[in-house]
Scaffold this motif. Structure first.
Motif, short mmCIF file in Angstrom:
data_model
loop_
_atom_site.label_atom_id
_atom_site.label_comp_id
_atom_site.label_asym_id
_atom_site.label_seq_id
_atom_site.Cartn_x
_atom_site.Cartn_y
_atom_site.Cartn_z
N ASP A 49 1.18 -1.03 0.45
CA ASP A 49 -0.16 -0.32 0.20
C ASP A 49 0.75 1.24 0.48
OD1 ASP A 49 -2.12 -1.25 -0.16
OD2 ASP A 49 -2.86 -1.20 1.85
N ARG A 50 1.92 0.95 0.42
CA ARG A 50 3.05 2.25 0.63
C ARG A 50 3.55 2.41 -0.64
NH1 ARG A 50 6.59 1.00 5.14
NH2 ARG A 50 6.60 -0.82 4.05
N LEU A 51 3.71 1.37 -1.71
CA LEU A 51 4.62 1.98 -3.22
C LEU A 51 3.53 1.79 -3.89
CD1 LEU A 51 7.49 -0.37 -1.68
CD2 LEU A 51 6.85 1.70 -2.09
N VAL A 52 3.03 1.01 -4.16
CA VAL A 52 1.72 0.91 -5.26
C VAL A 52 0.90 2.01 -5.63
CG1 VAL A 52 -0.16 -0.30 -6.37
CG2 VAL A 52 1.39 -1.94 -5.35
N ASP A 53 0.46 2.59 -6.28
CA ASP A 53 0.40 3.75 -6.96
C ASP A 53 -1.78 3.42 -6.99
OD1 ASP A 53 -0.92 3.51 -10.55
OD2 ASP A 53 0.67 2.80 -9.43
N ALA A 54 -2.52 4.11 -6.37
CA ALA A 54 -3.78 4.06 -6.68
C ALA A 54 -4.50 4.18 -7.34
CB ALA A 54 -3.88 5.16 -6.29
N SER A 55 -4.24 4.68 -8.90
CA SER A 55 -4.80 3.44 -9.85
C SER A 55 -4.49 1.92 -10.67
CB SER A 55 -4.10 4.52 -11.50
OG SER A 55 -3.52 4.11 -11.39
N THR A 56 -3.79 1.69 -10.34
CA THR A 56 -3.18 0.33 -10.23
C THR A 56 -4.06 -0.43 -8.97
OG1 THR A 56 -0.41 0.87 -11.53
CG2 THR A 56 -1.08 -1.15 -10.14
N ARG A 57 -3.65 0.23 -8.11
CA ARG A 57 -4.31 -0.52 -6.98
C ARG A 57 -6.05 -0.76 -6.80
NH1 ARG A 57 -2.29 2.19 -3.15
NH2 ARG A 57 -4.28 4.29 -2.95
N ALA A 58 -6.86 0.60 -7.31
CA ALA A 58 -7.62 0.04 -7.88
C ALA A 58 -8.27 -0.46 -8.61
CB ALA A 58 -8.53 2.00 -7.92
N ARG A 59 -7.75 -0.92 -9.42
CA ARG A 59 -7.88 -1.48 -10.99
C ARG A 59 -7.41 -3.78 -10.97
NH1 ARG A 59 -7.77 -1.32 -16.15
NH2 ARG A 59 -6.77 1.02 -16.19
N ILE A 60 -6.53 -3.53 -9.47
CA ILE A 60 -6.76 -4.99 -8.99
C ILE A 60 -7.93 -5.14 -8.11
CG2 ILE A 60 -4.93 -6.93 -7.66
CD1 ILE A 60 -2.87 -4.58 -8.18
N GLY A 62 -10.43 -3.59 -7.54
CA GLY A 62 -11.93 -3.51 -8.45
C GLY A 62 -12.24 -4.97 -9.59
N ASP A 63 -11.13 -5.67 -9.68
CA ASP A 63 -11.38 -6.52 -10.30
C ASP A 63 -12.00 -7.74 -10.27
OD1 ASP A 63 -10.98 -8.75 -12.34
OD2 ASP A 63 -8.72 -8.17 -13.19
N PRO A 64 -12.78 -8.26 -10.48
CA PRO A 64 -13.94 -9.25 -10.11
C PRO A 64 -13.55 -10.46 -9.65
CG PRO A 64 -15.34 -8.58 -12.08
CD PRO A 64 -13.80 -7.90 -11.87
N GLY A 65 -12.44 -10.64 -10.45
CA GLY A 65 -11.85 -12.12 -10.61
C GLY A 65 -10.71 -11.82 -9.57
N CYS A 66 -10.29 -11.13 -8.92
CA CYS A 66 -9.59 -10.76 -7.45
C CYS A 66 -9.47 -11.68 -6.46
CB CYS A 66 -8.49 -9.93 -8.44
SG CYS A 66 -7.28 -9.64 -10.14
N VAL A 67 -9.28 -12.37 -5.78
CA VAL A 67 -10.06 -12.19 -4.14
C VAL A 67 -8.99 -12.02 -3.32
CG1 VAL A 67 -10.76 -13.88 -2.77
CG2 VAL A 67 -11.21 -14.38 -5.46
N ARG A 68 -9.29 -11.15 -2.60
CA ARG A 68 -7.73 -11.21 -1.05
C ARG A 68 -7.60 -12.29 -0.60
NH1 ARG A 68 -7.68 -6.44 2.27
NH2 ARG A 68 -6.04 -6.49 3.65
N ILE A 69 -6.93 -12.47 -0.55
CA ILE A 69 -5.91 -13.24 1.01
C ILE A 69 -5.77 -12.82 1.78
CG2 ILE A 69 -4.28 -15.15 0.72
CD1 ILE A 69 -4.10 -14.49 -2.20
N GLU A 70 -6.43 -13.02 2.80
CA GLU A 70 -6.69 -12.62 4.43
C GLU A 70 -5.73 -13.88 4.54
OE1 GLU A 70 -7.33 -10.25 5.91
OE2 GLU A 70 -9.19 -9.37 3.90
N ALA A 193 3.15 -5.34 -13.40
CA ALA A 193 3.49 -6.30 -14.30
C ALA A 193 2.56 -7.62 -14.14
CB ALA A 193 4.92 -6.92 -14.28
N GLU A 194 2.88 -7.94 -12.72
CA GLU A 194 1.48 -9.49 -12.23
C GLU A 194 0.40 -9.23 -12.36
OE1 GLU A 194 2.15 -9.04 -7.80
OE2 GLU A 194 4.78 -9.88 -8.21
N TYR A 195 -0.14 -7.84 -12.39
CA TYR A 195 -1.68 -8.27 -12.54
C TYR A 195 -1.30 -8.76 -14.11
CZ TYR A 195 -6.11 -5.93 -13.74
OH TYR A 195 -7.69 -6.21 -13.95
N LEU A 196 -0.85 -7.77 -14.73
CA LEU A 196 -0.97 -7.82 -16.98
C LEU A 196 -0.86 -9.29 -16.80
CD1 LEU A 196 0.69 -5.00 -17.56
CD2 LEU A 196 -1.63 -5.60 -17.85
N ARG A 197 -0.35 -10.15 -16.72
CA ARG A 197 0.35 -11.03 -16.36
C ARG A 197 -0.82 -12.42 -16.26
NH1 ARG A 197 5.55 -14.22 -13.64
NH2 ARG A 197 4.68 -13.29 -11.48
#
Length: 222
Positions: A49-60, A62-70, A193-197
């Motif tokens: 959260d301290r290094l990733v820009d807001a637009s990249t964070r929002a894209r990931i 907001g992606d319905p195919g990405c699930v947060r891992i607790e 890059a991880e998200y694009l891949r």
């Protein structure tokens, strides 16, 4: 928060899994670092959260195919310590481990007690890995999903990848550009890059597509 749809968590859905990357994500305790699982490709995406820009964070996010891992809760990991102690056949060590559980700092004292006993330390590490794996399986099953081994495509021995020279040239340009980036920008680039891949694999963008083609596919550039 998990960003999933009814379709993405349909009962019986089979999700590819990179067990090592997933175990590291579930075992993560670093503050401000979050992990997401891309359900179509099995890629584990790391966000600082301290290094990733807001637009990249929002894209990931907001992606319905990405699930947060607790990450696994400390109280659950404490129970692993309690469950392991009765398996120790050395009475003196067992008593030392029981004493280490008293009061704050129990995890540190527990590991210190095992550090001088390599054979028991190896047993503990194997035991802990099994607990992490069980926690991952429970996480999948609670969401009605089934993890399957991640299949890594291996090209034919004599096959020449399409546009190999162009890809090598593009990688060299990327390396050169990265040399001038700050640590914050590098972290943002890695997350992107991880998200694009992951997303590229899910949408089956051709393997010989350029980075610009991939970026345009996700609306990152005009």
């Amino acid at each position: 928060m998990s960003h999933t749809t009814a379709e993405s968590t349909a009962p019986g859905r089979r999700v590819p899994v990179d067990w090592i990357a997933l175990a590291n994500a579930f075992d993560n305790i670093a503050r401000g670092v979050r992990h997401f699982l891309h359900l179509d490709t099995g890629a584990v995406i790391r966000l600082n959260d301290r290094l990733v820009d807001a637009s990249t964070r929002a894209r990931i996010e907001g992606d319905p195919g990405c699930v947060r891992i607790e990450s696994i809760a400390a109280r659950d990991q404490y129970r692993w310590l309690e469950a392991f102690i009765p398996t120790v056949d050395d009475l003196e060590l067992r008593l030392t481990l029981l004493q280490s559980m008293q009061g704050p700092g129990s995890f540190r004292r527990f590991k210190a007690a095992l550090a001088a006993r390599p054979e028991h330390l190896r047993r503990w590490r194997a035991f802990r890995q099994e607990q992490i794996r069980a926690a991952i399986l429970h996480w999948f099953h609670a969401r009605g999903m089934t993890p399957i081994p991640l299949e890594r495509a291996s090209p034919d021995a004599g096959a020449e990848p399409p546009s190999g020279r162009a890809a090598d040239s593009a990688r060299q340009q990327l390396y050169s550009a990265a040399d001038g980036l700050s640590p914050r920008d590098l972290q943002a680039l890695m997350s992107l890059a991880e998200y694009l891949r992951a997303a590229r694999s899910a949408l089956q963008i051709p393997a010989d597509a350029s980075m610009g083609d991939a970026a345009r596919a996700f609306g990152l550039v005009p």
